[in-house]
Design an enzyme around this catalytic site. Structure first.
Site, PDB file in Angstrom:
ATOM      1  CG  HIS A   1     -16.458  -8.530 -17.860  1.00 50.98           C
ATOM      2  ND1 HIS A   1     -16.260  -8.752 -16.517  1.00 50.98           N
ATOM      3  CD2 HIS A   1     -15.224  -8.271 -18.386  1.00 50.98           C
ATOM      4  CE1 HIS A   1     -14.973  -8.627 -16.238  1.00 50.98           C
ATOM      5  NE2 HIS A   1     -14.318  -8.335 -17.345  1.00 50.98           N
TER       6      HIS A   1
ATOM      7  CG  ASP B   1     -10.058 -12.165 -17.333  1.00 55.64           C
ATOM      8  OD1 ASP B   1      -9.908 -12.229 -18.561  1.00 55.64           O
ATOM      9  OD2 ASP B   1     -10.067 -11.084 -16.708  1.00 55.64           O
TER      10      ASP B   1
ATOM     11  CG  HIS C   1     -10.523  -7.481 -15.414  1.00 55.07           C
ATOM     12  ND1 HIS C   1      -9.606  -7.728 -16.417  1.00 55.07           N
ATOM     13  CD2 HIS C   1     -10.268  -6.244 -14.953  1.00 55.07           C
ATOM     14  CE1 HIS C   1      -8.827  -6.667 -16.555  1.00 55.07           C
ATOM     15  NE2 HIS C   1      -9.199  -5.757 -15.674  1.00 55.07           N
TER      16      HIS C   1
ATOM     17  CG  ASP D   1      -6.845 -10.223 -17.923  1.00 57.59           C
ATOM     18  OD1 ASP D   1      -6.915 -11.346 -17.384  1.00 57.59           O
ATOM     19  OD2 ASP D   1      -7.858  -9.567 -18.227  1.00 57.59           O
TER      20      ASP D   1
END
Length: 308
Positions: A125, A162, A164, A245
């Protein structure tokens, strides 16, 4: 197969507030699972911290200086509502960068066929000039630039599964056709980026999943979008931003993958690496916040790396 594992006790010293999902117990759970005799063949190495100047491969000096200046002498400093620094966080993240770059050296120097880096904090991120989403510097981006600068890699592929979207990696390579960024992720979900129409200069491939999607939709995203892009790109190095995740147990999302899905995706990316990169593959831990789902998925992933 020779699979190298990088980890270090310093990664436990990056502290977050009580109840925070990105916590040291994540690595403790992974370490316990990898104590199983099935993993006796892992080549386990403790990395050293990277030189600070290597951060500048993907971030401006002003960003490096801001993070350094924010490190507290005690307690925690908040970067945003989710992202905090503790007294040893800078040492932890520089060691994570050191591990990621050492992994690149290993696969180009044939010291290992592939490498898994069990480090925290995560990185995908972190945009060029912004820390967010538990991340400060973008280890995958730095490793890609390091491979190009140090080993002459012309084309590097970063595949991010991931749950996200890796907005930071996309931001850094948005206008760089020498790096292919492919991402499967839930949308809508934090950070809100990653729509199919976000394509950079043709080097960004987003394959968003809908809430409650499972292995069938994940594998279809890989088969229809990610793998064809990789076949056309023919990378000299494959880097995985390996967040776990998207596992059905994870509390921060609504994708329903199981361990076999990560095994399948690992095998597909190993095939890509064999076809165009002499097998060179580096996998970097990103997210994964249910300890059972995380540790069992990492074990499955590493076992496939070891098996080939």
């Amino acid at each position: 197969m020779t699979t190298r594992l990088y980890s270090h006790p310093i990664f436990l010293e990056h502290l977050t507030p009580p109840g925070h999902p990105e916590r040291p117990d994540r690595l403790r759970a992974i370490a316990r699972r990898l104590e199983d005799p099935d993993f006796d063949g892992l080549d386990r190495v403790e990395p050293t911290a990277a030189d600070e100047q290597l951060v500048l491969l993907a971030h401006p000096e002003s960003h490096l200086d801001r993070i350094k200046a924010a490190i507290p002498e005690e307690g925690l400093t908040r970067i945003d509502s989710d992202t905090t620094l503790s007294p040893r966080s800078f040492e932890a993240v520089m060691t994570a960068i050191g591990a990621s770059n050492a992994a690149v050296d290993d696969v180009f120097g044939r010291k290992a066929d592939n490498v898994f880096v069990a480090a925290r904090p995560p990185g995908h991120h972190a945009e060029a000039e912004k820390a967010m989403g538990f991340c400060f510097f973008n280890q995958a981006a730095i490793a890609a630039r390091y491979a190009q600068k140090t080993h002459g890699a012309e084309r590097v592929a970063i595949i991010d599964w991931d749950v996200h979207h890796g907005n930071g990696t996309q931001d850094i390579f948005w206008s760089d056709p020498s790096v292919l960024y492919c991402s499967t992720h839930q949308l809508p979900l934090f950070p809100g980026t990653g729509a199919k129409g976000e394509t950079g200069v043709g080097n960004i491939v987003n394959a968003p999943l809908s809430p409650r999607d499972g292995g069938s939709q994940f594998r279809d995203a890989f088969t229809s979008r990610v793998l064809p892009a990789l076949a056309n790109f023919r990378p000299d190095l494959v880097i995985i931003s390996a967040g776990f995740d998207a596992h059905h147990r994870d509390p921060l999302a609504e994708i329903n993958l199981v361990e076999d899905d990560f095994d399948w995706a690992t095998g597909k990316l190993m095939d890509v690496a064999y076809r165009s990169a002499n097998g060179r593959l580096v996998s970097l831990l990103e997210g994964g916040y249910d300890l059972e789902g995380l540790s069992s998925s990492v074990a499955t992933h590493v076992k496939r790396l070891m098996k080939g």
